[in-house]
Design a protein around this motif. Structure first.
Motif, mmCIF file in Angstrom:
data_model
loop_
_atom_site.group_PDB
_atom_site.id
_atom_site.type_symbol
_atom_site.label_atom_id
_atom_site.label_comp_id
_atom_site.label_asym_id
_atom_site.label_seq_id
_atom_site.Cartn_x
_atom_site.Cartn_y
_atom_site.Cartn_z
ATOM 1 N N THR A 16 5.378 6.980 -7.627
ATOM 2 C CA THR A 16 6.367 6.076 -7.040
ATOM 3 C C THR A 16 6.506 6.344 -5.544
ATOM 4 O O THR A 16 6.564 5.402 -4.739
ATOM 5 C CB THR A 16 7.725 6.231 -7.754
ATOM 6 O OG1 THR A 16 7.537 5.931 -9.140
ATOM 7 C CG2 THR A 16 8.773 5.305 -7.165
ATOM 8 N N GLN A 17 6.536 7.607 -5.158
ATOM 9 C CA GLN A 17 6.646 7.969 -3.742
ATOM 10 C C GLN A 17 5.401 7.510 -2.976
ATOM 11 O O GLN A 17 5.509 6.959 -1.884
ATOM 12 C CB GLN A 17 6.827 9.472 -3.589
ATOM 13 C CG GLN A 17 6.936 9.909 -2.142
ATOM 14 C CD GLN A 17 7.113 11.416 -1.992
ATOM 15 O OE1 GLN A 17 7.330 12.133 -2.963
ATOM 16 N NE2 GLN A 17 7.012 11.886 -0.767
ATOM 17 N N PHE A 18 4.214 7.708 -3.548
ATOM 18 C CA PHE A 18 2.971 7.285 -2.906
ATOM 19 C C PHE A 18 2.970 5.774 -2.683
ATOM 20 O O PHE A 18 2.659 5.304 -1.590
ATOM 21 C CB PHE A 18 1.763 7.707 -3.750
ATOM 22 C CG PHE A 18 0.462 7.158 -3.247
ATOM 23 C CD1 PHE A 18 -0.154 7.709 -2.135
ATOM 24 C CD2 PHE A 18 -0.147 6.089 -3.887
ATOM 25 C CE1 PHE A 18 -1.359 7.195 -1.665
ATOM 26 C CE2 PHE A 18 -1.345 5.575 -3.433
ATOM 27 C CZ PHE A 18 -1.952 6.128 -2.322
ATOM 28 N N VAL A 23 3.434 0.932 0.818
ATOM 29 C CA VAL A 23 4.118 -0.327 1.127
ATOM 30 C C VAL A 23 4.768 -0.249 2.512
ATOM 31 O O VAL A 23 4.679 -1.193 3.304
ATOM 32 C CB VAL A 23 5.155 -0.673 0.036
ATOM 33 C CG1 VAL A 23 6.046 -1.829 0.457
ATOM 34 C CG2 VAL A 23 4.442 -0.985 -1.278
ATOM 35 N N ALA A 24 5.396 0.871 2.829
ATOM 36 C CA ALA A 24 6.010 1.039 4.150
ATOM 37 C C ALA A 24 4.946 1.002 5.243
ATOM 38 O O ALA A 24 5.138 0.371 6.286
ATOM 39 C CB ALA A 24 6.794 2.350 4.205
ATOM 40 N N ASP A 25 3.816 1.654 5.008
ATOM 41 C CA ASP A 25 2.730 1.645 5.993
ATOM 42 C C ASP A 25 2.195 0.236 6.216
ATOM 43 O O ASP A 25 1.827 -0.131 7.336
ATOM 44 C CB ASP A 25 1.584 2.557 5.547
ATOM 45 C CG ASP A 25 1.927 4.027 5.632
ATOM 46 O OD1 ASP A 25 2.912 4.384 6.311
ATOM 47 O OD2 ASP A 25 1.206 4.838 5.010
ATOM 48 N N LYS A 30 1.262 -1.979 14.016
ATOM 49 C CA LYS A 30 -0.071 -1.464 14.327
ATOM 50 C C LYS A 30 -0.410 -0.439 13.241
ATOM 51 O O LYS A 30 -0.143 0.749 13.371
ATOM 52 C CB LYS A 30 -0.097 -0.821 15.720
ATOM 53 C CG LYS A 30 -1.488 -0.537 16.213
ATOM 54 C CD LYS A 30 -1.473 -0.171 17.692
ATOM 55 C CE LYS A 30 -2.894 -0.070 18.200
ATOM 56 N NZ LYS A 30 -2.947 0.231 19.609
ATOM 57 N N ARG A 31 -0.970 -0.936 12.179
ATOM 58 C CA ARG A 31 -1.205 -0.106 10.997
ATOM 59 C C ARG A 31 -2.226 0.989 11.264
ATOM 60 O O ARG A 31 -3.209 0.792 11.968
ATOM 61 C CB ARG A 31 -1.697 -0.958 9.842
ATOM 62 C CG ARG A 31 -0.620 -1.828 9.277
ATOM 63 C CD ARG A 31 -1.124 -2.738 8.212
ATOM 64 N NE ARG A 31 -1.488 -2.015 7.007
ATOM 65 C CZ ARG A 31 -1.851 -2.616 5.885
ATOM 66 N NH1 ARG A 31 -1.903 -3.933 5.827
ATOM 67 N NH2 ARG A 31 -2.166 -1.916 4.830
#
Length: 89
Positions: A16-18, A23-25, A30-31
């Motif tokens: 879940t954390q990963f 998703v946040a990234d 500028k990914r």
């Protein structure tokens, strides 16, 4: 052949954390990180990532993890090819 790999299996909390981090990234302007899930016959069997390490010099790293039951069947090669193609495009 050894079936050791440095990552996983993970707990539900770790997964879940990963996913939350990925998703946040993805929302970053500028990914630096692009992740993909690998499915086969409706099952999640692995994941791959492209990390931008240096925008100026156009450098990146790829990495992937694959369930050991699917090793030796070309999935890792296909993941690497997809990640490399994406990186160069």
């Amino acid at each position: 052949m050894s079936h050791d790999q440095p990552w996983g299996p993970n707990s539900l909390e770790e997964t879940t954390q990963f996913v939350a981090e990925v998703v946040a990234d993805a929302a970053e302007h500028k990914r630096l990180r692009y992740c993909l899930a690998v499915e086969y016959d409706g099952q999640l069997i692995g994941a791959g990532e492209l990390w931008i390490t240096d925008w100026y010099n156009e450098c990146a790293e790829i990495g992937y993890v694959l369930h050991p039951a699917y090793w030796g069947q070309g999935f890792a090669t296909e993941m690497a090819n997809v990640l490399l193609a994406f990186g160069f495009e």
